[in-house]
Design a protein around this motif. Structure first.
Motif, PDB file in Angstrom:
ATOM      1  N   LYS A   1       0.839  -1.192   0.000  1.00 58.46           N
ATOM      2  CA  LYS A   1       0.000   0.000   0.000  1.00 58.46           C
ATOM      3  C   LYS A   1       0.873   1.239   0.000  1.00 58.46           C
ATOM      4  N   GLU A   2       1.882   1.201   0.880  1.00 53.46           N
ATOM      5  CA  GLU A   2       2.776   2.348   0.969  1.00 53.46           C
ATOM      6  C   GLU A   2       3.416   2.638  -0.381  1.00 53.46           C
ATOM      7  N   ARG A   3       3.873   1.562  -1.002  1.00 49.54           N
ATOM      8  CA  ARG A   3       4.550   1.746  -2.287  1.00 49.54           C
ATOM      9  C   ARG A   3       3.633   2.357  -3.317  1.00 49.54           C
ATOM     10  N   SER A   4       2.401   1.850  -3.360  1.00 50.41           N
ATOM     11  CA  SER A   4       1.477   2.388  -4.365  1.00 50.41           C
ATOM     12  C   SER A   4       1.140   3.836  -4.045  1.00 50.41           C
ATOM     13  N   ASN A   5       1.031   4.162  -2.767  1.00 52.45           N
ATOM     14  CA  ASN A   5       0.762   5.551  -2.394  1.00 52.45           C
ATOM     15  C   ASN A   5       1.865   6.478  -2.871  1.00 52.45           C
ATOM     16  N   ILE A   6       3.083   6.026  -2.650  1.00 52.65           N
ATOM     17  CA  ILE A   6       4.217   6.877  -3.067  1.00 52.65           C
ATOM     18  C   ILE A   6       4.210   7.055  -4.573  1.00 52.65           C
ATOM     19  N   LYS A   7       3.932   5.969  -5.260  1.00 53.35           N
ATOM     20  CA  LYS A   7       3.877   6.054  -6.731  1.00 53.35           C
ATOM     21  C   LYS A   7       2.832   7.065  -7.171  1.00 53.35           C
ATOM     22  N   ASN A   8       1.654   6.989  -6.551  1.00 53.20           N
ATOM     23  CA  ASN A   8       0.571   7.899  -6.920  1.00 53.20           C
ATOM     24  C   ASN A   8       0.926   9.339  -6.612  1.00 53.20           C
ATOM     25  N   ASP A   9       1.619   9.542  -5.496  1.00 51.07           N
ATOM     26  CA  ASP A   9       2.027  10.907  -5.161  1.00 51.07           C
ATOM     27  C   ASP A   9       2.922  11.477  -6.247  1.00 51.07           C
TER      28      ASP A   9
END
Lengths: 364, 272
Positions: free
Chosen positions: B122-130
């Motif tokens: 989840k964290e990784r996808s959040n960072i990607k989206n940011d």
């Protein structure tokens, strides 16, 4: 439905299963010589009560009892089902009354919702716990599972009783054919220990005592302590331990022991544990207490060969097989499961199902 | 002094006896000279007690001759792993529904390690989206207002930017294409409310107000069928409807005497 062919039996033994076979096959049955030589001849109060219960469950059943009570004639009607409440006498536990109903309920017109009041745990019959955890899962083997429930609302120990159970069973058109020949190995053991109106420590003591033997065998053992308090704990004190073992192929073995005056809870637990181990040692896929139920459902299966591996039949089972041949005309072929292994006493019971279809059921 | 030495030797023998009762590996240290021969010293490393007290190494493979009896109280730890799966299985076992009881043949093993990796994902996808959002915002999304060709005045530019942001957040309703800023929107809503209140005052003043008339939809204009329904070229009447029409026939007989013998209309009637 062959009208006019009344089957005659004698003696009070095998009473319940003969009535059940009569109701399902539609053949009237006449049982004579019920305790005719006894000091108190005739039907007992729990037998009369069972007849009343069967009258409630069915519609159009005619029961005639002789003046002395030593003979009855049952002309079966159709199994109606539906919501029912019944008070059981305090001479037998609700298991005595529930077993024949379990055999009839899947073939009723409407789903059975039966509330039974009385003693829930007894020496003579299966307790409500074992019925819920062992007997009813055997019905799942035949395709009866959705909506099958046994709710223990209150517990009641003898002699006071005061327990209440509610049995819900769906209706099916036809039961599935069984092919259960692999007993597998025991993978887990579960147990329910309960104590009503006594020191709750008795329950824990029983659990510890049972564990002291069972821990040697497999790691997956869990014994639940079922606590009922106040009104839901019945009128008399008592405690009991019910054990069941499940194998890798979901074969179930069970045992139980109830409290006796003057006997310590640890001894009760050891009794139950040793009984469980002896049941497991007998082998097979179905334990002794449920042989009749499984064989009965096999007979009512679709017109195909059903097979089940069990240990040697008990005298009750043997008589049951004879009566099935009288009512349904089906006989079983019993062969040793492994002729090469001389020590193993497992037998394979196979029969050709009658293809019984529940014509009573309410459609839509 | 001799007493002291005696006591010392007694203490030492006691020590060594005690230590030799273990697997013979740990030997006591050299205590200023006195190394007893009674100790088994098969490949032991004699530690230096003065410097590193706790740092002894046991011998590798000297087994003791004594029979070791292990008392393990299994009841002390009845549940190996009291976790969510055991609780779930327990609940399923004790439930009155038989179908639920048997469903626990495949326990959902919720490993804590599995949960952690899910969170990591989840964290990784959040960072990607940011990162993606940052890129888009600075290149495409708001660039309409930054376009130099339109020659917008600063005020117009500000309005366009705020309108574009409102559009992006989705607050602007697509039908009105308002792209209005927050203060403007709120002003409009406020005016609507005031208008409604004023209308309510009017109706009260005129005497037309009743609480049940509050949430009224538009009433259906025009005429509808009187009795029955007209389908397939026939008027379908039920017995009830006919009775409701004919009920007053006796009552109106006085009035109808002058015009006796009136006929029914020629429409085809079928009684349902």
């Amino acid at each position: 439905m062959a009208v006019g062919s009344v089957l005659e039996y004698s003696s009070h033994k095998y009473f319940r299963h003969r009535l059940v076979l009569s109701i399902l096959s539609g053949k009237p049955v006449k049982i004579t010589g019920i305790r005719s030589e006894d000091k108190n001849p005739g039907l007992r109060d729990f037998e009369v009560n069972l007849l009343r219960l069967l009258e409630k469950v069915t519609n159009g059943t005619v029961i005639e009892i002789s003046v002395t009570g030593t003979a009855i004639l049952l002309k079966p009607g159709i199994i109606a089902g539906g919501p029912l409440i019944h008070d059981c006498p305090l001479s037998r536990s609700v298991g005595y009354f529930l077993e024949p109903i379990i055999m009839l309920a899947p073939f009723a017109k409407r789903p059975v919702q039966l509330t039974l009041r009385g003693i829930t745990t007894d020496d003579n019959d299966l307790s409500a716990d074992l019925i819920r955890t062992v007997t009813l899962p055997h019905l799942q083997l035949f395709g009866i599972s959705d909506g099958l429930e046994l709710r223990i609302k209150k517990r009641g120990a003898p002699p006071g009783g005061g327990g209440e159970v509610q049995f819900l069973c769906p209706i099916v058109k036809q039961v599935k054919t069984l092919n259960f020949v692999e007993p597998g190995k025991i993978k887990r053991i579960r147990g329910i220990s309960h104590a009503v109106r006594v020191n709750p420590q008795f329950s824990n003591r029983m659990i510890e005592s049972a564990r002291s033997i069972l821990n040697r065998y497999i790691p997956d053992i869990y014994l639940y302590s079922d606590v009922y308090k106040g009104e839901e704990s019945g009128k008399s004190p008592g405690y009991a331990l019910s054990l069941l073992a499940e194998s890798t192929t979901s074969a179930l073995f069970c045992s139980e022991a109830t409290s006796k005056p003057g006997v310590a809870p640890e001894d009760i637990a050891l009794q139950a544990t040793r009984a469980l181990l002896s049941e497991i040692s007998k082998g097979g896929c179905v334990d002794e207490k449920h042989q009749s139920l499984v064989l009965f459902m096999m007979v009512l299966g679709s017109e195909d060969v059903g097979r089940c591996r069990m240990s040697e039949p008990t005298p009750r089972t043997i008589q049951f097989l004879r009566d099935i041949r009288d009512f349904f005309g089906t006989s079983f072929k019993i062969t040793p499961s492994d002729p090469t292994k001389l020590e193993s006493s497992d037998l394979v019971y196979s029969c050709y199902g009658t293809g019984y279809v529940n014509a009573n059921r309410e459609l839509a | 002094m001799s007493d002291h030495d005696e006591l010392l030797s007694v203490v030492q023998t006691h020590d060594q006896k005690f230590l030799s009762s273990f697997d013979g590996g740990i030997s006591t240290s050299r205590r200023k000279g006195n190394v007893q021969s009674s100790i088994e010293e098969t490949n032991t490393v004699i530690p230096d007690f003065d410097e590193n007290d706790d740092d002894f190494t046991a011998a590798s493979s000297s087994t003791s001759n004594a029979n070791v009896i292990v008392f393990s109280d299994k009841t002390a730890a009845p549940n190996q792993k009291w976790d969510a799966t055991t609780k779930l299985q327990g609940k399923a076992f004790m439930s009155s529904k038989i179908s639920k009881m048997r469903d626990n043949t495949l326990p959902h093993t919720k490993n804590p390690t599995l949960e952690e990796t899910e969170e990591d994902l989840k964290e990784r996808s959040n960072i990607k989206n940011d990162v993606l959002l940052h890129k888009l915002v600075h290149t495409q999304l708001l660039s309409g207002s930054l376009n130099p060709e339109l020659e917008l005045t600063p005020a117009q530019r500000r309005k366009a930017l705020s309108g574009r942001i409102v559009e992006l957040t989705g607050d602007a309703k697509l039908g009105r294409r308002a792209a209005t800023s927050k203060c403007v929107r709120e002003g409009l809503v406020q005016k609507q409310k005031e208008g409604k209140a004023a209308q309510l005052e009017e109706t009260k003043n005129l005497g037309n107000y009743h609480p049940t008339r509050r949430n009224r939809k538009k009433r259906i204009q025009g005429l509808r069928m009187g009795v029955g329904s007209f389908k397939d070229g026939t008027l379908r009447l039920s017995r009830r409807e006919i009775d409701s029409v004919r009920a007053h026939k006796g009552g109106t007989s006085g009035r109808g005497s002058g015009r006796g013998g009136w006929k029914k209309t020629t429409a085809q009637t079928t009684v349902a």
